[in-house]
Design a protein around this motif. Structure first.
Motif, short mmCIF file in Angstrom:
data_model
loop_
_atom_site.label_atom_id
_atom_site.label_comp_id
_atom_site.label_asym_id
_atom_site.label_seq_id
_atom_site.Cartn_x
_atom_site.Cartn_y
_atom_site.Cartn_z
N ILE A 100 0.84 -1.20 0.00
CA ILE A 100 0.00 0.00 0.00
C ILE A 100 0.88 1.26 0.00
CG2 ILE A 100 -1.75 1.30 1.30
CD1 ILE A 100 -2.71 -1.45 2.40
N GLY A 101 1.96 1.24 0.78
CA GLY A 101 2.87 2.39 0.86
C GLY A 101 3.59 2.68 -0.44
N ALA A 102 3.75 1.64 -1.29
CA ALA A 102 4.47 1.81 -2.56
C ALA A 102 3.59 2.36 -3.68
CB ALA A 102 5.06 0.48 -2.99
N VAL A 103 2.27 2.40 -3.46
CA VAL A 103 1.35 2.80 -4.53
C VAL A 103 1.61 4.23 -4.99
CG1 VAL A 103 -1.07 3.31 -5.07
CG2 VAL A 103 -0.48 1.16 -3.95
N VAL A 104 1.66 5.19 -4.05
CA VAL A 104 1.83 6.61 -4.42
C VAL A 104 3.19 6.85 -5.08
CG1 VAL A 104 1.97 8.98 -3.55
CG2 VAL A 104 0.17 7.46 -2.72
N PRO A 105 4.33 6.41 -4.49
CA PRO A 105 5.62 6.59 -5.19
C PRO A 105 5.64 5.95 -6.58
CG PRO A 105 5.99 5.92 -2.92
CD PRO A 105 4.52 5.79 -3.16
N GLY A 106 5.02 4.77 -6.72
CA GLY A 106 4.98 4.10 -8.03
C GLY A 106 4.22 4.91 -9.06
N ILE B 93 3.94 8.90 -13.73
CA ILE B 93 3.55 10.25 -14.20
C ILE B 93 4.78 11.05 -14.61
CG2 ILE B 93 2.54 12.45 -13.46
CD1 ILE B 93 0.66 10.72 -11.63
N ALA B 94 5.86 10.95 -13.81
CA ALA B 94 7.09 11.69 -14.12
C ALA B 94 7.72 11.21 -15.43
CB ALA B 94 8.09 11.55 -12.97
#
Length: 437
Positions: free
Chosen positions: A173-179, A184-185
């Motif tokens: 779950i914690g890796a979702v936003v960084p991924g 996007i980048a």
């Protein structure tokens, strides 16, 4: 002196090219005999048996099986072709399709080598035929293929969770936003390049788009996206909803991948044998290294290496962030020479107790380490992803193209690591939301 000699002998043999698993175990057993005497051979089996009893590690062969089976299904090839047409009119559309498909494959397989090779075989010849700049094509494929290091379900995160004693579900779950931010980048970079240098990323010819859209385009489109999304939802959805543990979800994913391959008409006895063989090989590699790492950990603690390290850091008066920087640099450099599995099993048991002493959030540290390993995988001259891609690249693609093309994506990775250091909430927000805090 014993501790120093242990590290010197180990890293010398690794740099000389001896197999990591047997070097780690062999050196540890020799040193263990001199440190503990014959008692070492009573202690070691108990430690290995305790590791093998770890329920979380069952997820490793299941996720590997899922990834290999999906690779054989042909879904990735159809997904890439369809995405290329959907983004066809856009300059850089094919590169964007590669990034999106790389993210979807990462969320479906979690195996970096398989994803990079698959993407290289399917998309690199097509991109070169469409007159894409070789540097942009190779950089996009290598970076998109390596998203499996951070986007769940990632084998890296499963192993980090096991070694650092963190919930694998929380790591996913914690890796979702960084991924997502990385995806996007990458897309943003491709769009900027296509705008500034249109000749680097030409659009797909209009007649080819029209030809593809003739016939059963809508059913093909639905089938192309529904099948991979079903797999992603089955695995990640069951974890995020709290229905299944990561290990149980890995079993669901392995079953779903088999069913998808069957629906594609690709499930034969030959394919099943190939998948089983490859899964067994990769799983054996992971667990043999784990046995060696267990022996190393026993010797390391036997010579009080953890206490010596803590005392050294306390006497050096390093701040928590200075220690974090030191560990990240060490892991990054180690990633040039040895695989992520060895790094996780050698480095993390040593440094995790020190992060705990500094009262740093281990979930956040684990995601930073995962991103760091991903960056190391892409960095010349030893980046493993670059080796994978070069192995399947056409002869006209030279090593210099790979090295030049990957640099902007490495800078994006470093910026992302910096953002996570400055804003730990990017990692911790979603897991805390799930716990209602």
């Amino acid at each position: 002196m014993t501790l120093l000699l242990l590290f010197v002998v180990l890293f010398t043999l690794l740099l000389l090219g001896y197999p990591v698993a047997f070097t780690l175990a062999g050196v540890s057993i020799v040193f263990g005999y001199f440190v503990f005497g014959l008692e070492f051979f009573n202690l070691l089996p108990l430690r290995i048996y305790g590791t093998m009893n770890n329920f979380v590690l069952i997820a490793v062969p299941l996720f590997v099986y899922m990834g290999v089976m999906l690779e054989k299904s042909g879904i990735a090839e159809r997904l890439l072709n369809t995405m290329a047409i959907l983004f066809g009119r856009l300059r850089g559309g094919l590169a964007i399709a590669v990034i999106v498909v790389g993210a979807l494959l990462a969320a479906s397989t979690g195996i970096v080598g398989a994803t990079v090779v698959t993407m290289g075989l399917l998309s690199l010849p097509t991109m070169l035929k469409r007159k894409y700049k070789a540097e942009l094509a190779t950089g996009t494929i290598a970076s998109a293929g390596t998203l499996g290091q951070i986007i769940p379900p990632s084998v890296v995160l499963v192993l980090l969770g096991s070694v650092m004693n963190i919930s694998v579900g929380d790591l996913f779950i914690g890796a979702v936003v960084p991924g997502l931010l990385l995806v996007i980048a990458y897309i943003g970079f491709v769009l900027v390049v296509a705008m500034l240098k249109p000749e680097y990323a030409p659009p797909v010819p209009e007649e080819e788009i029209r030809e593809f859209k003739q016939g059963n385009f809508l059913p093909t489109l639905i089938k192309t996206f529904v099948l991979p999304m079903l797999l992603v939802l089955a695995v990640l959805g069951s974890i995020f909803a709290g229905i299944a543990s990561p290990t149980e979800a890995a079993g669901v994913g392995a079953f779903m991948a088999t069913i998808l391959t069957l629906t594609e008409g690709k499930l034969t006895i030959t394919v099943l044998k190939e998948v089983m063989k490859e899964t067994t090989f990769l799983t054996c590699m992971v667990f043999i290294i784990l046995v060696g790492a267990t022996a190393f950990g026993l010797v390391f603690r036997g010579v009080e290496g953890d206490r010596i390290l803590v005392d050294f850091i306390e006497s050096a008066a390093l701040s928590p962030y200075a220690f974090l920087a030191l560990v990240m640099i060490g892991i990054f450099i180690a990633g040039f020479f040895i695989d992520f599995i060895e790094i996780i099993f050698i480095f993390m048991p040593v440094v995790t107790p020190i992060f705990a002493v500094y009262e740093m959030n281990l979930l956040w540290v684990a995601i930073l380490v995962s991103l760091n390993l991903q960056t190391s995988f892409l960095t010349p001259p030893f980046g493993f992803s670059l080796f994978y891609l070069k192995g399947v690249a056409p002869p006209e693609v030279k090593t210099k193209h790979l090295y030049r093309g990957i640099i902007p994506f490495i800078l994006i990775q470093l910026i992302m690591i910096g953002l996570l250091v400055l804003f730990p909430e990017l990692v911790t927000w979603l897991p805390s939301l799930g716990k209602g805090s």
